[in-house]
Design a protein around this motif. Sequence first.
Motif, mmCIF file in Angstrom:
data_model
loop_
_atom_site.group_PDB
_atom_site.id
_atom_site.type_symbol
_atom_site.label_atom_id
_atom_site.label_comp_id
_atom_site.label_asym_id
_atom_site.label_seq_id
_atom_site.Cartn_x
_atom_site.Cartn_y
_atom_site.Cartn_z
ATOM 1 N N GLU A 102 1.997 11.138 -5.455
ATOM 2 C CA GLU A 102 0.895 12.101 -5.568
ATOM 3 C C GLU A 102 -0.480 11.437 -5.502
ATOM 4 O O GLU A 102 -1.477 12.086 -5.170
ATOM 5 N N SER A 103 -0.563 10.141 -5.793
ATOM 6 C CA SER A 103 -1.853 9.443 -5.746
ATOM 7 C C SER A 103 -2.160 8.873 -4.369
ATOM 8 O O SER A 103 -3.249 8.362 -4.143
ATOM 9 N N GLY A 104 -1.184 8.916 -3.455
ATOM 10 C CA GLY A 104 -1.409 8.404 -2.112
ATOM 11 C C GLY A 104 -0.402 7.328 -1.755
ATOM 12 O O GLY A 104 0.709 7.267 -2.290
ATOM 13 N N TYR A 105 -0.818 6.433 -0.845
ATOM 14 C CA TYR A 105 0.045 5.365 -0.356
ATOM 15 C C TYR A 105 -0.257 4.065 -1.092
ATOM 16 O O TYR A 105 -1.415 3.786 -1.443
ATOM 17 N N ARG A 106 0.801 3.294 -1.295
ATOM 18 C CA ARG A 106 0.619 1.993 -1.936
ATOM 19 C C ARG A 106 1.624 1.006 -1.351
ATOM 20 O O ARG A 106 2.780 1.355 -1.103
ATOM 21 N N LEU A 107 1.140 -0.225 -1.127
ATOM 22 C CA LEU A 107 1.994 -1.311 -0.666
ATOM 23 C C LEU A 107 2.610 -2.008 -1.869
ATOM 24 O O LEU A 107 1.920 -2.262 -2.866
ATOM 25 N N TYR A 108 3.918 -2.315 -1.779
ATOM 26 C CA TYR A 108 4.607 -3.030 -2.842
ATOM 27 C C TYR A 108 5.220 -4.302 -2.272
ATOM 28 O O TYR A 108 5.733 -4.316 -1.146
ATOM 29 N N ARG A 109 5.176 -5.356 -3.073
ATOM 30 C CA ARG A 109 5.829 -6.613 -2.739
ATOM 31 C C ARG A 109 6.600 -7.080 -3.962
ATOM 32 O O ARG A 109 6.025 -7.141 -5.064
ATOM 33 N N ALA A 110 7.889 -7.350 -3.772
ATOM 34 C CA ALA A 110 8.767 -7.718 -4.892
ATOM 35 C C ALA A 110 8.707 -6.677 -5.998
ATOM 36 O O ALA A 110 8.769 -7.000 -7.184
ATOM 37 N N GLY A 111 8.537 -5.406 -5.607
ATOM 38 C CA GLY A 111 8.528 -4.314 -6.561
ATOM 39 C C GLY A 111 7.227 -4.087 -7.285
ATOM 40 O O GLY A 111 7.128 -3.182 -8.122
ATOM 41 N N GLN A 112 6.198 -4.884 -6.970
ATOM 42 C CA GLN A 112 4.912 -4.773 -7.647
ATOM 43 C C GLN A 112 3.826 -4.319 -6.658
ATOM 44 O O GLN A 112 3.853 -4.701 -5.488
ATOM 45 N N PRO A 113 2.859 -3.519 -7.126
ATOM 46 C CA PRO A 113 1.752 -3.117 -6.240
ATOM 47 C C PRO A 113 1.041 -4.342 -5.671
ATOM 48 O O PRO A 113 0.793 -5.318 -6.390
ATOM 49 N N TYR A 114 0.706 -4.272 -4.395
ATOM 50 C CA TYR A 114 0.115 -5.429 -3.699
ATOM 51 C C TYR A 114 -0.978 -4.903 -2.771
ATOM 52 O O TYR A 114 -0.721 -4.489 -1.645
#
Length: 482
Positions: free
Chosen positions: A64-76
Amino acid sequence: MFKRLASKKQRLFVMIGLCLLISDIVAGTGRASDAPMVPSPEIASPITPEADSGPIPVSIQHDESGYRLYRAGQPYFIKGIGGRQYLTMAAESGANSVRTWASHDAGGILDRADRQQMTVMLGIWLSHKRSDYLDGAYRKRKVDEVQRLLNNHKNHPALLIWALGNEINLQGANTPEAWQFVEQLARLIKSQDPYHPVISVVAFDHLSVANIAVHAPSLDAVGINAYGALSDVREMIDSTAYNGPYIITEWGVDGHWEARHTIWGRPIEPTSAEKVRYHIDRYRENILDNRDRCIGSYVFLWGQKQERTPTWYSMFIENLPGGEMLAASCPTVDAMHFNWSGHWPANQAPAVASMTVNDKVADGDVKLNPGEAFVARVAASDPDDDGLRYVWQIMEEPSELSIGGAHEPLPGVLGDVVDGHFPELMSNAPNKSGEYRLFVYVLDQNGHVGTANFPFAVNIPSSLKADTNPPVPENNTSIPPS
C-alpha cells in the motif's frame, strides 16, 4: 600568452597526492552540519558472504505504500554511483551501489564492489541502430553474451540488477522490434536467474516508457536518465501505461544541451558551488520525495570525462593542469556524502561561487580582440578555512562534438598553466581568432578542488554558431562501452 604568477612546479599537488590516488581514494569521517539535514532513508547494511556461497536474493515488492527494493530480505534503497573508480571513497561517503553501462570486466567490477560491501547494476550494452534489431546475427551475438554473463555471474553476491541497454530510444531504436528483443533477453535472464531484477534504461521520454509497457512487460523496473528534466520524471511516468517502479539511472547538473549558450553557440557551465545546490535540492525533491515508485538512483559521473568541457559532469578532476598524474574530488562528492549519510565530510572542497572576465559574467558573451589584455577573477572560499591555490588554464573549445555521451577528444591547451595563490589572473587573449574557454581549478591541501570556467571568443562575428547538435533530443551523457 599567460603572464606567469608563480612557478607551475611550485609544490604542485603534493598534499593532494598524500590524500588521493587515481585508484580508489579514502574519504574522512563525517561531522555534523549546520545546514538543514536531508537524511537518506534507513537501509540495512549489505550482507556480503564469500563469493562462492551463492546469490543474495534481490526482489522488488509492492504494497500500500508503493514499491520497495529488497536485498537479503531487507529494504535496500539504491544510493548509487555511475562509474567504476574511487569505490572506497564512494562506500565511505555512504554509497551502496555501482552502475556499469556495459559488461566488459564484469567479474572485476563485481569483485571490487563486493570488497567495499557495495552492489552492481550490471549493464549490457545494446545497439542504438534500428537495423540491428532486424539482424539475426546481431541478436544471436547478444543472446550469447547474456548467456555467458548468466553462466559466469548470476550467483555473484554483489550482483543487484541486470540492465539491458542504455538509451536505445535516442538514435532510432525506439521501435517495437527493439523492445521485443529487450523482452526476449529479459525472459532469458529471468528463466535462469530468479534472484535479480531486470531493467532497461532510457533517456527521459514518454513514448519509450509507453513502448516498454506494451512490448517489454517482463522488465521489473525502468531506468530513467534525466538531468534538467529530473523534476518532470514522476509526472511523465505517471502519465504512461507503465505502472511499475523506476530508478533514476543518471542524474546531476543540467545537461549541456539544457544550459544557456553564448551567442556563438557554446554552453555555459555552472560553477562547482552551483552544482552542489543542484545535487542537494534535486536529490531531496526528485528522488527521496518519490520513494513510493522511485527505488533509488545513480549519480553521474563518479569520475571524469570530456563532454563539452572536462569538468561539466566530472565529480573528480584527474590529470590536473601542470602535468601531475593526480586526482582531486569536487564539491559534488561532498554533496552526495551529505545526501547519502545526512552529514558533510570532515573536510570539504573549496566553494567556487562565480567567475568574471573584465568584470563580466559568462552570460555577457565576452569577446576579445587578438592579444587583448584581460583580467579574470574568481570568488572562492573554503568551508574549513584551508589555504587555497588557483590553477588557471585556457583551452580551445572542442571541434569534435560527441552525441549521446560517446568519446569526445580533449581540446587543445594554449600557453602555460598559471599556478598561484591569488583569485585573479591578468593575461592576454590568444592571437588567433576562435572560441576559447578559461578554466580555474581552486585547490585546498586535502585533495579537493572547486572549478569554474568561462567561454569567450576572439575576433569572431556574432552570428557564428558552434554547437549544431539538437538541443533537446540529445539528453544524455552516458558512457559507451570501451
